[in-house]
Design a protein around this motif. Sequence first.
Motif, PDB file in Angstrom:
ATOM      1  N   GLU A 132      34.877 -84.722   8.980  1.00  0.00           N
ATOM      2  CA  GLU A 132      33.732 -85.111   9.813  1.00  0.00           C
ATOM      3  C   GLU A 132      32.729 -83.968   9.832  1.00  0.00           C
ATOM      4  O   GLU A 132      33.116 -82.805   9.776  1.00  0.00           O
ATOM      5  CB  GLU A 132      34.167 -85.345  11.256  1.00  0.00           C
ATOM      6  CG  GLU A 132      35.231 -86.372  11.445  1.00  0.00           C
ATOM      7  CD  GLU A 132      35.723 -86.407  12.877  1.00  0.00           C
ATOM      8  OE1 GLU A 132      36.014 -87.517  13.345  1.00  0.00           O
ATOM      9  OE2 GLU A 132      35.824 -85.340  13.528  1.00  0.00           O
ATOM     10  N   GLY A 133      31.464 -84.337   9.951  1.00  0.00           N
ATOM     11  CA  GLY A 133      30.446 -83.309  10.080  1.00  0.00           C
ATOM     12  C   GLY A 133      29.119 -83.771   9.551  1.00  0.00           C
ATOM     13  O   GLY A 133      28.907 -84.964   9.296  1.00  0.00           O
ATOM     14  N   PRO A 134      28.199 -82.813   9.370  1.00  0.00           N
ATOM     15  CA  PRO A 134      26.882 -83.153   8.825  1.00  0.00           C
ATOM     16  C   PRO A 134      27.029 -83.817   7.451  1.00  0.00           C
ATOM     17  O   PRO A 134      27.828 -83.366   6.617  1.00  0.00           O
ATOM     18  CB  PRO A 134      26.181 -81.803   8.713  1.00  0.00           C
ATOM     19  CG  PRO A 134      26.895 -80.914   9.686  1.00  0.00           C
ATOM     20  CD  PRO A 134      28.311 -81.384   9.686  1.00  0.00           C
ATOM     21  N   LYS A 135      26.289 -84.881   7.257  1.00  0.00           N
ATOM     22  CA  LYS A 135      26.404 -85.691   6.042  1.00  0.00           C
ATOM     23  C   LYS A 135      26.377 -84.853   4.770  1.00  0.00           C
ATOM     24  O   LYS A 135      27.255 -84.985   3.918  1.00  0.00           O
ATOM     25  CB  LYS A 135      25.280 -86.732   6.020  1.00  0.00           C
ATOM     26  CG  LYS A 135      25.310 -87.697   4.851  1.00  0.00           C
ATOM     27  CD  LYS A 135      24.168 -88.690   4.962  1.00  0.00           C
ATOM     28  CE  LYS A 135      24.235 -89.822   3.973  1.00  0.00           C
ATOM     29  NZ  LYS A 135      24.141 -89.456   2.579  1.00  0.00           N
ATOM     30  N   GLU A 136      25.393 -83.985   4.632  1.00  0.00           N
ATOM     31  CA  GLU A 136      25.245 -83.199   3.407  1.00  0.00           C
ATOM     32  C   GLU A 136      26.438 -82.273   3.196  1.00  0.00           C
ATOM     33  O   GLU A 136      26.948 -82.129   2.085  1.00  0.00           O
ATOM     34  CB  GLU A 136      23.946 -82.386   3.437  1.00  0.00           C
ATOM     35  CG  GLU A 136      22.686 -83.231   3.500  1.00  0.00           C
ATOM     36  CD  GLU A 136      22.385 -83.759   4.912  1.00  0.00           C
ATOM     37  OE1 GLU A 136      22.916 -83.224   5.913  1.00  0.00           O
ATOM     38  OE2 GLU A 136      21.615 -84.732   5.007  1.00  0.00           O
ATOM     39  N   ALA A 137      26.922 -81.641   4.264  1.00  0.00           N
ATOM     40  CA  ALA A 137      28.050 -80.712   4.149  1.00  0.00           C
ATOM     41  C   ALA A 137      29.331 -81.443   3.774  1.00  0.00           C
ATOM     42  O   ALA A 137      30.090 -80.982   2.909  1.00  0.00           O
ATOM     43  CB  ALA A 137      28.233 -79.945   5.463  1.00  0.00           C
ATOM     44  N   VAL A 138      29.584 -82.577   4.401  1.00  0.00           N
ATOM     45  CA  VAL A 138      30.796 -83.352   4.095  1.00  0.00           C
ATOM     46  C   VAL A 138      30.732 -83.881   2.663  1.00  0.00           C
ATOM     47  O   VAL A 138      31.720 -83.826   1.930  1.00  0.00           O
ATOM     48  CB  VAL A 138      31.008 -84.495   5.114  1.00  0.00           C
ATOM     49  CG1 VAL A 138      32.121 -85.427   4.666  1.00  0.00           C
ATOM     50  CG2 VAL A 138      31.296 -83.927   6.488  1.00  0.00           C
ATOM     51  N   GLU A 139      29.582 -84.367   2.244  1.00  0.00           N
ATOM     52  CA  GLU A 139      29.448 -84.883   0.880  1.00  0.00           C
ATOM     53  C   GLU A 139      29.656 -83.782  -0.156  1.00  0.00           C
ATOM     54  O   GLU A 139      30.314 -83.998  -1.169  1.00  0.00           O
ATOM     55  CB  GLU A 139      28.090 -85.557   0.690  1.00  0.00           C
ATOM     56  CG  GLU A 139      28.005 -86.899   1.396  1.00  0.00           C
ATOM     57  CD  GLU A 139      26.637 -87.540   1.329  1.00  0.00           C
ATOM     58  OE1 GLU A 139      25.634 -86.847   0.984  1.00  0.00           O
ATOM     59  OE2 GLU A 139      26.543 -88.750   1.619  1.00  0.00           O
ATOM     60  N   ARG A 140      29.105 -82.574   0.089  1.00  0.00           N
ATOM     61  CA  ARG A 140      29.312 -81.452  -0.837  1.00  0.00           C
ATOM     62  C   ARG A 140      30.790 -81.073  -0.908  1.00  0.00           C
ATOM     63  O   ARG A 140      31.326 -80.818  -1.981  1.00  0.00           O
ATOM     64  CB  ARG A 140      28.478 -80.236  -0.414  1.00  0.00           C
ATOM     65  CG  ARG A 140      27.048 -80.268  -0.927  1.00  0.00           C
ATOM     66  CD  ARG A 140      26.366 -78.922  -0.790  1.00  0.00           C
ATOM     67  NE  ARG A 140      26.462 -78.345   0.547  1.00  0.00           N
ATOM     68  CZ  ARG A 140      25.616 -78.572   1.547  1.00  0.00           C
ATOM     69  NH1 ARG A 140      24.587 -79.365   1.359  1.00  0.00           N
ATOM     70  NH2 ARG A 140      25.788 -77.992   2.713  1.00  0.00           N
ATOM     71  N   LEU A 141      31.438 -81.032   0.253  1.00  0.00           N
ATOM     72  CA  LEU A 141      32.862 -80.697   0.279  1.00  0.00           C
ATOM     73  C   LEU A 141      33.674 -81.750  -0.478  1.00  0.00           C
ATOM     74  O   LEU A 141      34.558 -81.414  -1.266  1.00  0.00           O
ATOM     75  CB  LEU A 141      33.355 -80.573   1.719  1.00  0.00           C
ATOM     76  CG  LEU A 141      34.852 -80.308   1.892  1.00  0.00           C
ATOM     77  CD1 LEU A 141      35.286 -79.056   1.133  1.00  0.00           C
ATOM     78  CD2 LEU A 141      35.189 -80.207   3.372  1.00  0.00           C
ATOM     79  N   PHE A 142      33.374 -83.020  -0.260  1.00  0.00           N
ATOM     80  CA  PHE A 142      34.119 -84.079  -0.940  1.00  0.00           C
ATOM     81  C   PHE A 142      33.909 -84.016  -2.456  1.00  0.00           C
ATOM     82  O   PHE A 142      34.854 -84.222  -3.230  1.00  0.00           O
ATOM     83  CB  PHE A 142      33.738 -85.453  -0.393  1.00  0.00           C
ATOM     84  CG  PHE A 142      34.580 -86.561  -0.961  1.00  0.00           C
ATOM     85  CD1 PHE A 142      35.960 -86.544  -0.823  1.00  0.00           C
ATOM     86  CD2 PHE A 142      33.995 -87.622  -1.634  1.00  0.00           C
ATOM     87  CE1 PHE A 142      36.746 -87.568  -1.351  1.00  0.00           C
ATOM     88  CE2 PHE A 142      34.768 -88.638  -2.168  1.00  0.00           C
ATOM     89  CZ  PHE A 142      36.146 -88.613  -2.023  1.00  0.00           C
TER      90      PHE A 142
END
Length: 107
Positions: free
Chosen positions: A52-62
């Motif tokens: 969970e978290g800010p969209k951009e950060a979660v997408e980069r992590l994924f």
Amino acid sequence: MLIRLAYTSTFRPHITDADIDGITEKAAVFNKRHSITGILAVEGERVCQILEGPKEAVERLFESIQRDERHHGVVELDVSAIDKPGFEDWGMVRRPMVDIVTLAFSL
């Protein structure tokens, strides 16, 4: 915008419990720095994780997780917009698989 992303994958056979503990510890530090919270469940070689978290950060992590050679068969289960994190201040914690299922249905 905050999101919750859930996925499953399979660790490569050479990954040990000590490796998983190290991954979890590093993830907790990284995630807190990037306002990401979550839970990791491992049963044998099977993995289920909710981020969970800010969209951009979660997408980069994924995207990074999908490229990680320590596991394969990464399957995105769900991505949802959320008002607030359900895992509060957990940068990353490791729990039994049954806990993640219980938590997922209560969020």
